[in-house]
Design a protein around this motif. Structure first.
Motif, PDB file in Angstrom:
ATOM      1  N   LYS A   3      27.152   3.850  23.398  1.00  0.00           N
ATOM      2  CA  LYS A   3      28.384   4.060  22.316  1.00  0.00           C
ATOM      3  C   LYS A   3      29.421   4.787  22.791  1.00  0.00           C
ATOM      4  CE  LYS A   3      28.510   6.481  17.930  1.00  0.00           C
ATOM      5  NZ  LYS A   3      27.771   7.277  16.989  1.00  0.00           N
ATOM      6  N   GLY A  49      27.391   8.070  24.150  1.00  0.00           N
ATOM      7  CA  GLY A  49      26.083   8.073  23.353  1.00  0.00           C
ATOM      8  C   GLY A  49      25.134   8.674  24.119  1.00  0.00           C
ATOM      9  N   GLN A  69      18.285  11.438  25.109  1.00  0.00           N
ATOM     10  CA  GLN A  69      18.334  10.597  23.971  1.00  0.00           C
ATOM     11  C   GLN A  69      19.975   9.727  24.199  1.00  0.00           C
ATOM     12  OE1 GLN A  69      19.504  10.990  19.467  1.00  0.00           O
ATOM     13  NE2 GLN A  69      17.449  10.649  19.277  1.00  0.00           N
ATOM     14  N   ASN A  84      15.672   2.432  15.779  1.00  0.00           N
ATOM     15  CA  ASN A  84      16.764   2.199  15.069  1.00  0.00           C
ATOM     16  C   ASN A  84      17.436   0.691  15.534  1.00  0.00           C
ATOM     17  OD1 ASN A  84      19.060   2.864  13.600  1.00  0.00           O
ATOM     18  ND2 ASN A  84      20.226   3.758  15.368  1.00  0.00           N
ATOM     19  N   THR A 114      22.077   6.617  22.799  1.00  0.00           N
ATOM     20  CA  THR A 114      22.731   5.691  21.590  1.00  0.00           C
ATOM     21  C   THR A 114      23.600   4.587  21.924  1.00  0.00           C
ATOM     22  OG1 THR A 114      22.418   7.602  20.116  1.00  0.00           O
ATOM     23  CG2 THR A 114      23.522   5.447  19.448  1.00  0.00           C
ATOM     24  N   THR A 148      18.622   2.884  19.936  1.00  0.00           N
ATOM     25  CA  THR A 148      18.292   4.330  20.169  1.00  0.00           C
ATOM     26  C   THR A 148      17.140   4.332  21.090  1.00  0.00           C
ATOM     27  OG1 THR A 148      19.103   5.260  17.949  1.00  0.00           O
ATOM     28  CG2 THR A 148      17.888   6.832  19.383  1.00  0.00           C
TER      29      THR A 148
END
Length: 544
Positions: free
Chosen positions: A137, A153, A163, A88, A165, A92
């Motif tokens: 994030k 995130g 995960q 991304n 972000t 990501t």
């Protein structure tokens, strides 16, 4: 009288030897599975969200495991099963996690990372390291109280997939998350202990190579034993690591010569000169710089650039290194250390770039110019009371260092009366954080091998910016390097160079030296090497 003074001098050593003797026999100390190491001070906290210093960071690294772990200068998978590449457009990261256990036998899950990371950015935790999450994030807005903690995130896709972000790409993100502040936490243990978490080992659980046992925050010695639940336990050769606080260098040297400790760390001054001929003497060039922070919030006087430049010009750093610190430091132009980061295209060291070489003069010794700028600064500010206190640690080397700085400043800056306040390391950290100082000698060690690790802390709104120096152009450059220019490596590099140039010319803080850690290490101690973030990897260390 001489005999009495001699006996008094022996008391610290005698007490330490009794302490060591109580922990085991000489045979045990020389065994292949026990490593005894000196420590410069006590552990202030074992809470990875709260800790701010190298001592705590090292012991958290010994007992906990994050996504990655440095082994020397190589970044290796730890809780993550591989080094992850972002998707991304660099925003990501999806980390597959290995099946591992806490020291209480419970599984380590992706949710343990989510809990730890949210806890650190939560304003209620009051973590001084929350800023290091900025770029993930919503982290900045959460820390500012503008968004809920669960909007960070980071999420667990399942028990073994994490995960993350980002708001903007972070070129050094994989190196960043090797820092202890990104390690997981076992929620039941943290919540049961409440505000006492990290202040004693009782109730703490660990997922790293060792477990801290029978420790309280004020202890001058502590022991870490092998964690048999560690996922990589087969690679851990040591059964026990013992640490002993030795603030007095002669005490430390006596313990090393008596073979009571296997490694004596952070030697300086007369002791460093004395032992430099030992065949076990070595120097680790650390990504760490020492500098003076003048309290610019407390005194408008220190907000005058000429005053700060005068302080810098008044100090002969060569003499400080050669005559006081025993040649255990290196000259540094700025707060960014050498040997840590290089130009992405030319491979030139950051500190050797023309922009940084061009402001080298501001960290040089020039007593005539120091006096001139000092007088001009006094006239411009109207300051009449020139009585200040220099805060520092209470170790022998720190005391001698600050005495030298005191002498240089009083000699070269007319009318200045400088008092010294040497306090325990933990007290110095607390006073610095609370702004309870006039000037303080402090240090910063790389959290990850990138100039941003150093420059970020001097941004106006950074919690670690204890001097409260503020420059909008500097802030904009550092911010741009982490946002709009993050994916353009040369634009980002130039942003950092220009920011460092401003900080150095302004002498926002006054750099003193880059720290080279001098050590004595038994020849049978192997693989105990420093990494780019200043930590030693205990996993691969062993005794031959």
């Amino acid at each position: 009288m001489k005999a009495r003074k001699y006996l008094l001098a022996l008391l610290p050593l005698f007490g330490m030897v009794l302490l060591l003797a109580g922990c085991g026999s000489a045979t045990e100390k020389d065994s292949k599975t026990t490593l005894a190491i000196s420590a410069s001070d006590v552990i202030a906290s074992m809470d990875s969200s709260i800790n701010t210093d190298v001592i705590g960071g090292q012991n958290i690294t010994n007992t906990m495991d994050g996504l990655y772990r440095f082994d020397g200068d190589k970044l290796q998978p730890a809780m993550a099963t591989k080094i992850v590449k972002p998707t991304n457009n660099g925003l990501t990261y999806t980390f597959p996690l290995r099946h591992a256990k806490w020291s209480n036998g419970k599984p380590v899950k992706a949710q343990d990372f989510v809990y730890a990371w949210r806890r650190t950015v939560d304003p209620k935790t009051a973590s001084q390291y929350a800023y290091i999450y900025e770029g993930i994030k919503n982290a900045a807005d959460i820390s500012a109280g503008k968004k809920p903690v669960n909007s960070l995130g980071v999420k667990a896709l399942d028990d073994h997939t994490l995960q993350v972000t980002l708001d903007d790409p972070i070129p050094f993100f994989n190196k960043l998350v090797a820092n202890a502040v990104f390690f997981p936490l076992y929620k039941p243990s943290v919540e049961k202990a409440g505000k006492q978490y990290g202040l004693n080992s009782k109730g703490m659980v660990f997922n790293g190579p060792f477990k801290l046992v029978n420790w309280h925050v004020s202890d001058n010695s502590w022991t870490e034993v092998k964690n048999k639940s560690y996922w990589n336990a087969d690679k851990v050769k040591l059964n026990k690591v013992e640490f002993y606080v030795t603030k007095d260098p002669n005490t430390g040297l006596n313990l090393y010569d008596a073979n009571r400790i296997n490694r004596l760390e952070k030697i300086s001054g007369d002791t460093a000169r004395q032992v430099s001929s030992y065949d076990t003497f070595s120097i680790d060039k650390e990504a760490s710089t020492f500098y003076i922070e003048p309290n610019q919030k407390k005194y408008a006087f220190f907000r005058n650039k000429k005053i700060r430049q005068a302080i810098s010009y008044s100090i002969n750093r060569d003499q400080l290194n050669n005559n006081v610190l025993g040649k255990t430091t290196g000259f540094t132009t700025s707060v960014v250390p050498s040997g840590m980061s290089n130009n992405p295209q030319t491979n030139v060291d950051f500190t050797k770039e023309p922009e940084i070489e061009g402001v080298k003069k501001y960290s040089s010794y020039n007593p005539k110019l120091a006096k001139k700028l000092w007088k001009e600064g006094i006239k411009e500010t109207g300051q009449k009371n020139l009585n200040f206190t220099l805060l520092g640690d209470d170790t022998d080397s720190s005391k001698k260092q600050n005495e030298y700085i005191q002498g240089e400043m009083e000699k070269n800056l007319p009318g200045l009366n400088l008092t010294l306040s040497n306090v325990p390391f933990k007290s110095r950290l607390t006073k610095s954080t609370n702004g309870d100082f006039d000037m303080v000698v402090t240090a910063w060690n790389a959290d990850y091998p990138d100039p941003y690790s150093f420059l970020q802390i001097f941004m106006s709104n950074n919690a670690q910016n204890n001097s409260k120096w503020s420059n909008k152009e500097f802030d904009d450059l550092v911010k741009r390097s982490a946002t709009t220019d993050a994916n353009d490596e040369m634009k980002r590099w130039d942003d950092l160079l220009q920011a460092d140039k401003i900080l150095t010319e302004e002498q926002g803080v006054i750099p003193l030296y880059q720290y080279y850690q001098a050590n004595l290490t038994r020849k049978n101690v192997k693989n105990y090497v420093v990494s780019p973030n200043g930590m030693y990897n205990i996993v691969t260390a062993y005794k031959k």
